[in-house]
Design an enzyme around this catalytic site. Structure first.
Site, PDB file in Angstrom:
ATOM      1  N   GLU A 102       0.808  -1.232   0.000  1.00 39.40           N
ATOM      2  CA  GLU A 102       0.000   0.000   0.000  1.00 39.40           C
ATOM      3  C   GLU A 102       0.835   1.273   0.000  1.00 39.40           C
ATOM      4  O   GLU A 102       0.715   2.114   0.902  1.00 39.40           O
ATOM      5  CB  GLU A 102      -0.976   0.002   1.178  1.00 39.40           C
ATOM      6  CG  GLU A 102      -2.017  -1.091   1.066  1.00 39.40           C
ATOM      7  CD  GLU A 102      -3.222  -0.893   1.983  1.00 39.40           C
ATOM      8  OE1 GLU A 102      -3.269   0.103   2.709  1.00 39.40           O
ATOM      9  OE2 GLU A 102      -4.117  -1.756   1.950  1.00 39.40           O
ATOM     10  N   GLU A 116      -5.462  -8.596   0.296  1.00 39.74           N
ATOM     11  CA  GLU A 116      -6.221  -8.246   1.506  1.00 39.74           C
ATOM     12  C   GLU A 116      -7.665  -7.978   1.131  1.00 39.74           C
ATOM     13  O   GLU A 116      -7.950  -7.448   0.060  1.00 39.74           O
ATOM     14  CB  GLU A 116      -5.672  -6.990   2.207  1.00 39.74           C
ATOM     15  CG  GLU A 116      -4.396  -7.209   2.959  1.00 39.74           C
ATOM     16  CD  GLU A 116      -3.895  -5.976   3.696  1.00 39.74           C
ATOM     17  OE1 GLU A 116      -4.729  -5.160   4.154  1.00 39.74           O
ATOM     18  OE2 GLU A 116      -2.674  -5.818   3.788  1.00 39.74           O
TER      19      GLU A 116
HETATM   20  C1  BGP Z   1      -4.535  -2.265   5.185  1.00 34.97           C
HETATM   21  C2  BGP Z   1      -3.183  -2.617   5.730  1.00 34.97           C
HETATM   22  C3  BGP Z   1      -3.206  -3.689   6.772  1.00 34.97           C
HETATM   23  C4  BGP Z   1      -4.413  -3.686   7.683  1.00 34.97           C
HETATM   24  C5  BGP Z   1      -5.701  -3.410   6.940  1.00 34.97           C
HETATM   25  C6  BGP Z   1      -6.893  -3.186   7.821  1.00 34.97           C
HETATM   26  O1  BGP Z   1      -4.531  -0.945   4.748  1.00 34.97           O
HETATM   27  O2  BGP Z   1      -2.329  -3.035   4.689  1.00 34.97           O
HETATM   28  O3  BGP Z   1      -1.983  -3.624   7.450  1.00 34.97           O
HETATM   29  O4  BGP Z   1      -4.215  -2.907   8.802  1.00 34.97           O
HETATM   30  O5  BGP Z   1      -5.589  -2.293   6.094  1.00 34.97           O
HETATM   31  O6  BGP Z   1      -6.874  -1.882   8.329  1.00 34.97           O
HETATM   32  P1  BGP Z   1      -7.228  -1.516   9.811  1.00 34.97           P
HETATM   33  O7  BGP Z   1      -6.365  -2.380  10.649  1.00 34.97           O
HETATM   34  O8  BGP Z   1      -6.900  -0.067   9.949  1.00 34.97           O
HETATM   35  O9  BGP Z   1      -8.668  -1.787   9.977  1.00 34.97           O
END
Ligand code: BGP
Length: 469
Positions: A165, A370
């Protein structure tokens, strides 16, 4: 397009799940690990820190055995740069190197494809003190680190992800914490950092190809299609602005090796164009990825900028992420979608649309690295975690992937976030995503026991039958 029958998932589809080092490992000062920016930045004090996280560092064997039971074909994790390298390029940390050999070997022994992210937000802090990604020398440090990764693990890994990201890092720098001293970088600095990260990524990809390593390598961007709020033509332009600036500008540089035309215009107009050396475009062009990975959670809905000082506002339920930009776009509500308990839009059809647009543009294989449902799961009186909403969320997204596959999009795998519960970067341990519950809260470490959620048994069945019922 509606089809009479959906295609089945390909035989070698990579059903998996993901985590990152700092959100899962803990052991933040153990076995020679140096501090990263995540360790040093300020975070929300009311929620869990990253010192212990899910303690994957000490539980990795047990966790990987659970992943085997779950049936995972692939497991995505990141390597912490700070466990591998010392402060000088010639200093390596054998204990850290050995840890990831053990993780990878354990995956392979259990028939799980290890998918490695090289960089997931956790820059070594000593490099940050020398200017971080703003300093062009950080590229050389990254290449030294990547060289070690290839030397150590190059014959074991089939899928490498370069930077997680990059667009979140650059567009929402507060998302990974706030620097202790000083403030967040200016826009001009951020796009200079962006340029250096693009070069670092291209160098890593080119090196992988030069070394003739087995396997494939690609970037991992947070990508989402944008909807225009109304049929007003100005809303359409704003949606296109933000879709380009938020997503395509990063991927065009990575895949096509050049800056997107609209992105260039924006940088020039705002006087934030980075310093670029003559050879940089050759470097970008020499680092073409083999596939593209995307993290997809939600779509965004966009209306035209009012450009009157009111375009910027915080994301729902999340004061650290600002949306909107004067003269570019405004965030709008979408009345046709649901939301998670944390206010994130739930839009499986948006995933199909995002996949189609991505494949239209580059015609490269796509790995979904993800996607997931963050919620405050609880254990009931019978000791069960009934995460039905997560199951519904994942099922709808799997259907959307199957529709995209039927459309003809080359999706090679699905790795939801997250394999086990991990620390959400600024919303702590209450916001859980895992198939496996970790017994701790934000403030109390408790037993750290692993407990299978209902979604575990559900996903196990999905994988075993290579798709939904
Ligand atoms: C993405 C990241 C992850 C993870 C996910 C969920 O942007 O790559 O590392 O954190 O989001 O986000 P959050 O934990 O803020 O809900």
């Amino acid at each position: 397009m509606q089809y009479k029958q959906l295609e089945v998932f390909p035989n070698h589809f990579l059903w998996g799940a993901s985590i990152s080092a700092y959100q899962a490992e803990g052991a933040y000062q153990e076995d020679g690990k140096l501090p990263s920016i995540i360790d040093e930045y300020q975070h929300n004090e009311d929620v869990a820190g990253f010192e212990v996280a899910s303690d994957f560092y000490h539980h990795y064997k047990e966790d990987i055995l659970l992943f085997k039971e779950l049936g995972l074909k692939a497991f995505r994790f990141s390597i912490a740069w700070t466990r591998i390298m010392g402060k000088n390029p010639e200093d390596k940390n054998q204990k850290g190197i050995d840890f990831y050999h053990r993780v990878i070997d354990e995956c392979l022994k259990n028939g799980i494809e290890p998918i490695v992210t090289m960089y997931h937000f956790d820059l070594p802090y000593h490099l940050e003190e020398q200017g971080g990604w703003l300093n062009r020398k950080t590229i050389e440090h990254f290449v030294d680190y990547v060289n070690v990764l290839f030397t150590e693990y190059g014959d074991k890994i089939n899928y490498w992800l370069t930077i997680n990201e990059q667009n979140t890092m650059i567009l929402h720098p507060g998302a990974i914490g706030l620097p202790k001293q000083g403030s967040l970088p200016t826009k001009k600095e951020l796009f200079q950092m962006n340029h250096h990260v693009l070069l670092a990524q291209a160098r890593a990809i080119a090196l992988h190809h030069q070394l003739g390593l087995k396997g494939k390598i690609g970037p991992a961007i947070n990508l989402t299609a944008m909807y225009q709020a109304t049929a007003k033509p100005e809303d359409a332009i704003a949606a296109h602005n933000w879709e380009t600036l938020r997503g395509w500008s990063f991927l065009d540089a990575a895949v096509r090796g050049k800056y997107n035309y609209l992105f260039e215009k924006y940088l020039n107009d705002r006087k934030i164009y980075p310093k670029i050396k003559a050879e940089d475009f050759d470097i970008l062009a020499a680092g073409k990825p083999d596939f593209v990975a995307i993290n997809y959670y939600s779509t965004a809905t966009i209306s035209a900028s009012k450009n009157d000082g009111s375009d910027v506002s915080p994301r729902a339920g999340d004061q650290q992420i600002m949306l909107g930009e004067e003269g570019v776009y405004r965030a709008a509500e979408n009345p046709y979608v649901d939301k998670t308990p944390y206010g994130w839009v739930v839009d499986p059809t948006g995933l199909r649309l995002t996949l189609r647009k991505l494949y239209d543009r580059y015609e490269l294989p796509i790995l979904i690295t993800e996607n997931g449902y963050g919620a405050p799961d609880t254990i009931d009186e019978e000791g069960k975690i009934q995460d039905t909403d997560r199951i519904h969320y994942l099922a709808k997204h799997i259907t959307a992937i199957q529709e995209a596959l039927t459309d003809g999009v080359d999706v090679i795998g699905y790795l939801p976030w997250s394999a086990i519960d991990v620390v959400s970067t600024h919303q702590g341990f209450n916001k859980r995503y895992g198939f496996i519950y970790v017994d701790r809260t934000d403030k109390e470490l408790k037993t750290l026991k692993r407990i299978r959620k209902d979604s575990f048994y559900w996903y196990q069945k999905v994988i075993a039958q290579n798709g939904l019922d």
